[in-house]
Motif scaffolding. Sequence first.
Motif, PDB file in Angstrom:
ATOM      1  N   ALA B 263       0.823  -1.212   0.000  1.00 18.63           N
ATOM      2  CA  ALA B 263       0.000   0.000   0.000  1.00 18.63           C
ATOM      3  C   ALA B 263       0.860   1.267   0.000  1.00 18.63           C
ATOM      4  CB  ALA B 263      -0.932  -0.005   1.197  1.00 18.63           C
ATOM      5  N   LEU B 264       2.019   1.209   0.677  1.00 12.53           N
ATOM      6  CA  LEU B 264       2.836   2.421   0.823  1.00 12.53           C
ATOM      7  C   LEU B 264       3.211   3.083  -0.507  1.00 12.53           C
ATOM      8  CD1 LEU B 264       5.349   2.055   3.796  1.00 12.53           C
ATOM      9  CD2 LEU B 264       3.587   3.781   3.452  1.00 12.53           C
ATOM     10  N   PRO B 265       3.800   2.335  -1.453  1.00 17.57           N
ATOM     11  CA  PRO B 265       4.122   2.997  -2.723  1.00 17.57           C
ATOM     12  C   PRO B 265       2.880   3.505  -3.449  1.00 17.57           C
ATOM     13  CG  PRO B 265       4.630   0.651  -2.812  1.00 17.57           C
ATOM     14  CD  PRO B 265       4.273   0.953  -1.410  1.00 17.57           C
ATOM     15  N   THR B 266       1.758   2.796  -3.310  1.00 18.91           N
ATOM     16  CA  THR B 266       0.518   3.249  -3.945  1.00 18.91           C
ATOM     17  C   THR B 266       0.123   4.603  -3.358  1.00 18.91           C
ATOM     18  OG1 THR B 266      -0.124   0.947  -4.053  1.00 18.91           O
ATOM     19  CG2 THR B 266      -1.825   2.562  -4.534  1.00 18.91           C
ATOM     20  N   LEU B 267       0.195   4.700  -2.037  1.00 14.26           N
ATOM     21  CA  LEU B 267      -0.103   5.977  -1.394  1.00 14.26           C
ATOM     22  C   LEU B 267       0.888   7.031  -1.874  1.00 14.26           C
ATOM     23  CD1 LEU B 267      -0.883   4.774   2.242  1.00 14.26           C
ATOM     24  CD2 LEU B 267      -2.498   5.568   0.501  1.00 14.26           C
ATOM     25  N   GLY B 268       2.145   6.626  -2.093  1.00 10.81           N
ATOM     26  CA  GLY B 268       3.157   7.539  -2.608  1.00 10.81           C
ATOM     27  C   GLY B 268       2.757   8.097  -3.969  1.00 10.81           C
ATOM     28  N   VAL B 269       2.276   7.202  -4.841  1.00 14.05           N
ATOM     29  CA  VAL B 269       1.857   7.653  -6.173  1.00 14.05           C
ATOM     30  C   VAL B 269       0.725   8.662  -6.042  1.00 14.05           C
ATOM     31  CG1 VAL B 269       0.832   6.936  -8.367  1.00 14.05           C
ATOM     32  CG2 VAL B 269       2.588   5.522  -7.286  1.00 14.05           C
ATOM     33  N   LEU B 270      -0.238   8.363  -5.162  1.00 16.77           N
ATOM     34  CA  LEU B 270      -1.356   9.283  -4.963  1.00 16.77           C
ATOM     35  C   LEU B 270      -0.857  10.644  -4.476  1.00 16.77           C
ATOM     36  CD1 LEU B 270      -3.975   6.871  -3.316  1.00 16.77           C
ATOM     37  CD2 LEU B 270      -3.832   7.626  -5.696  1.00 16.77           C
ATOM     38  N   ALA B 271       0.134  10.612  -3.549  1.00 17.02           N
ATOM     39  CA  ALA B 271       0.711  11.866  -3.055  1.00 17.02           C
ATOM     40  C   ALA B 271       1.385  12.621  -4.186  1.00 17.02           C
ATOM     41  CB  ALA B 271       1.706  11.573  -1.933  1.00 17.02           C
ATOM     42  N   VAL B 272       2.073  11.864  -5.063  1.00 18.47           N
ATOM     43  CA  VAL B 272       2.729  12.493  -6.210  1.00 18.47           C
ATOM     44  C   VAL B 272       1.697  13.217  -7.084  1.00 18.47           C
ATOM     45  CG1 VAL B 272       3.857  11.980  -8.418  1.00 18.47           C
ATOM     46  CG2 VAL B 272       4.742  10.978  -6.297  1.00 18.47           C
ATOM     47  N   LEU B 273       0.533  12.579  -7.251  1.00 15.07           N
ATOM     48  CA  LEU B 273      -0.499  13.197  -8.086  1.00 15.07           C
ATOM     49  C   LEU B 273      -0.937  14.542  -7.498  1.00 15.07           C
ATOM     50  CD1 LEU B 273      -2.712  10.131  -9.107  1.00 15.07           C
ATOM     51  CD2 LEU B 273      -0.988  11.342 -10.471  1.00 15.07           C
TER      52      LEU B 273
END
Lengths: 590, 617
Positions: B263-273
């Motif tokens: 989940a962490l990298p997925t949340l990272g991608v969302l933060a990047v967006l």
Amino acid sequence: MTMLQTVERSALATVRRGLSLTPEFRRGIAGTLALAVVATVGKIIVPIAVQQTIDTGLRNATPDLAYIRGAVAICAVAVLLTALAGYLMNVRLYKATEASLATLRVRGFRHVHDLSVLTQNTERRGAMVSRVTGDVDQISTFMQFGGLMIIVAGGQLVVASVLMLVYSWQLTMLVWACFLPLMVALPRFQRWLSGAYTQVRERTGDMLGAVSESVVGAQVIRAYGVEDRTAERIDAAIGANYAAQSRAQKIVATVFPLTEVVSALAIAGVVLLGVRLGLDGGISQGQLVAFLFLITLFVSPLQVATEVLNDAQNAIAGWRRILGVLETPADVADPGPAGVELPRGPISVRFEGVEFAYPGGKPVLREIDLEIPPRSRIAVVGETGSGKTTFAKLLTRLMDPTAGRVLVDGHDLRDVRFSSLRERIVMVPQDGFLFEGTLAENIRFGRPSATDDEILLGLTELGLADWLEGLPAGLATQVGQRGESLSAGERQLVALARAYLADPDLLLLDEATSAVDPATEVRLARALEGVTRGRTAVSIAHRLSTAEAADEVLVFDRGRVVQRGPHAELVARPGVYADLHASWVSAARS
Amino acid sequence: MASKVTPAVMRKGFRVLGVAIRTEPVVFAGAVLASAVYGLMTVASAWALGWATEHVVLDAFADGDVADGAAATAVLLIVGVAVLKALGVGGRRILAGVLQFRMQARSRRGVTRQYLRLPLAWHHRHPTGQLLSNANADAEAAWAPLAPLPMAVGVVVMLVTAAVAMVVTDPVLALVGFLIFPAIAVLNLVYQRRLSPLATRAQQLRAEVSEIAHESFDGALVVKTLGREEEETRRFQAKAHELRDANIAVGRVRGLFDPILEALPTLGVLAVLVVGAVRLEQGAIDSGVLVQVAYLFTLLAFPIRALGWVLAELPRSVVGWERVQGVLEATGSMEYGSAEPAAEGPARLEVSGVSYSYGAAGEPVLRGIGFDLPPGRTVALVGPTGSGKSTLVQTLVRLVDPAAGAVRLDGVDLRDVARGGISRAMALVPQQTFLFDDTVRGNITLGLPLPDEDVWAALRLAQADGFVSALPAGLDTKVGERGTTLSGGQRQRVALARAIARRPRLLILDDATSSVDPQVEARILHGLRDSAEAATVVLVAYRMATIALADEIVYMEHGGIVDRGGHDELLGRCAGYRDLVTAYEREEAERAVLEAGSAGVSPDDIEDIEDIEEVPA
């Protein structure tokens, strides 16, 4: 060689039969699968978020930050929910599989002990052990990794494909066209890999065999100065193992990178075709970018596919092997509660027209008709291979006769409950097998309720108190693995004490003191004479004195009882016994 | 204790890795190079995708036309980078395998070479099971971290490159990465630290379950004859349930950390967006960069865990390596002299003041043994179980060196004899027969170029020619591991033929015919006595027939010589000897007395028996 059953069935039928034996696994499996689906759907959150951000949030010259924040927040919640689903799914899966496999292990273990001696002896011990250990582990690896991967990775492919189809069917076709050849080729890779792994296992087995010779055969290797030759053989085995490992590694190392290249081709194709479709209004730019993210979802399932297929194959083989144990009938079976309970007291035995042949072999015992009255002391003699040990195994119902019957106190042995039979008739085999632990624990094997005092008393009655004194820690002496800290003769003493403590009504000694020194053996024989008084005793004899001390001698020759009677009578008549006696006498005195 | 990833364990673990790197520097360098290519290309593939998004996709949508040059460049970039990455991955995996397997093979060779070199006394001090696992499981565990090591190094390259690339493209977006990736790395470390002891325990329990099954199935006959199936099943079940619970504990930790790490990298991608959108609005970046960084996050998420894999393997590796080192560093190998014993004629053996004890503090099992064995004589060593006969025999062929005293062959101390000299002069047939997993011929020649006639002659003398010629492939029949396809008596006879075939100058039989029928044994012993080969012979025996072959008897008790002389002499003056060798006879005599008594025969008729009883000590 093995007599364990192998029922021919398809892989699917094997799995179904295997699962039917483990109800713990099926319970709640629907819930676990539902959680797995939720966890899988989580994978497409990123592509959707990217698509929404680009197509809606960034549609205009100034980004719609509020929309993007909202969309991302929803996605974040979805991510956390799928993570939670993943956690719950994992815990449920581990609990269900471990509980069911523990049951399978224990059932398999018990069944091995229920198999007849005959069936047990057709299988190497190590192979039997792996059926309740390694084989079950392979099933668990599959259920917790490979099987789960089939569901998760398969789901991932389906979910990704569905979303792709929503965006563009043409691009979806293109992606599938890129990956399909690889998917078709995977089973072939798996076959290579599986062949390579089989090689590794075999070479590892050879290597361990060679290494163990250098340890177990240390004395002979030194005494004959063959260190160099042994080292060469070990090196060759280690080299072959290394070669097999490297070969398997090369196959794995080829499949992984292939997926990378194929996925790059798919991405490049999607970019080229996608922009043209986009210009025609077939797909938005956000959808096209999202498509590129979706392609990465194809990579990991294919990268693990060969391993997963291999796991599946191993698990099915594992299931076949454990089913092979469970489905082999316990041919010498306990009649159970319906069986006869023998009352305590001296035992009489009758053999009626007994014949025994090993499966597919010629009879090794023929036309055995005899009676052993209660309280009598019988010696069984004969050359190696004359049928003495087979006779003992039939008398203790380690095997059933192929024809005729064995009666104890008038009851057919096949009708007597095991619990009663094993309590009343005890055999001491030639090889005094001990379990790792203390001396007391091993002797107590005969009667779990025995106190230390009772054990000491038993040893004293057998005239073994002196021997016990000489041991460093007395009854607490550790005997080591399989009793290796004791000498062969001492192991026999323990086995004898163990059987004596069990207090049977019929004691059967199968050359039970062959490895102790003459003085000890004579002491022991004398003690036994005393303690078996009032019981029925059958001894397979390898020494003259045992036969001389018996009430009656049974002389076996080529599977038949050729002479019987007291020693004094038999020795006076020319025949097998007189010859045997002559050779014993010359060996003892010359 | 060692299953935890503590700083001390990590330091030791890195030292072990250092050993591998120093031993195979070229392979390691190759693997790291390939892995670095893989790391760089992973970052490059994100950059290529970002470039394609910006210059092909977004430009095309903006312009309403596809720039052919840009499209071609994008395809070349994407595919070219992927091919390089694939080569990196393939090269890394193959070389990492070579590195790991070579080190394992090297350890195994080293360990087994030590087993062959170290004296038998060293073997006595170590249980068989332990020595086998030193060569197998420990050698494997020691080098297990080598498999993920190059990947971990590649990941470091990847992370540094990614960090630089992100900072260069946009420092603010890079901040998101600097938060997320260290978080993943730390979380994974925590994960491995929690998992490692649990996994070790499960592994240990798996071994214990297997151990119980092995012991129980080995003792199946005892279990059956004493009706102990229930108890055995309960014992197995208890351990199987422990294993089940341990595995579930492992599952809980995995179940918790795996989804979080995903989940962490997925949340990272969302933060990047979100952050990216803000930066877009500020005009600091363009959309291609946004896509590139988001894609990079999805690519980095998995490989970053490789750092944890290496760390997770370190504790096991340290334990395995220390055990292997324990064997490799064991000292006390036998030193040899340069004396070559004579090639022919029966040997002369002098034993003087020989003492020996197992272990430093052990009770002496031999105390000042001394006797001469003139050439061509046959001596029987007689004594009760545990009197030290087998140990004495081991000093005679220098399987062990005496703690005090010396054994001399033709006047030369055995310690001064050249390597291989003793085994050329003497042959021992030990109490416990050992056959190699080889053919009958191989087991007899053990690599010596003996013609088949000699092999058959030896088999004849050992009374083994009959059954060997009846075997399916005769001399070429494989006897199986430890000779399992043969019976105990047959194995003993093959072992005997092995000794005879070498025409030793000194032949030592340590109760070597105990599993052979008395009739056959008698034929063997007479054959040996009558054979033209003149050899000095030492026999360890209980049976009178065997003892009777000896010119002289050495009677031992409690590690010392009690008496020596001819059979009749000893019978007359040595009570212990008389008790031992006449045990059967006396028993029989007593029985005769009893029976005679009950049959009404007068005691006078059996006075000769009484005589035996009353010989003074």
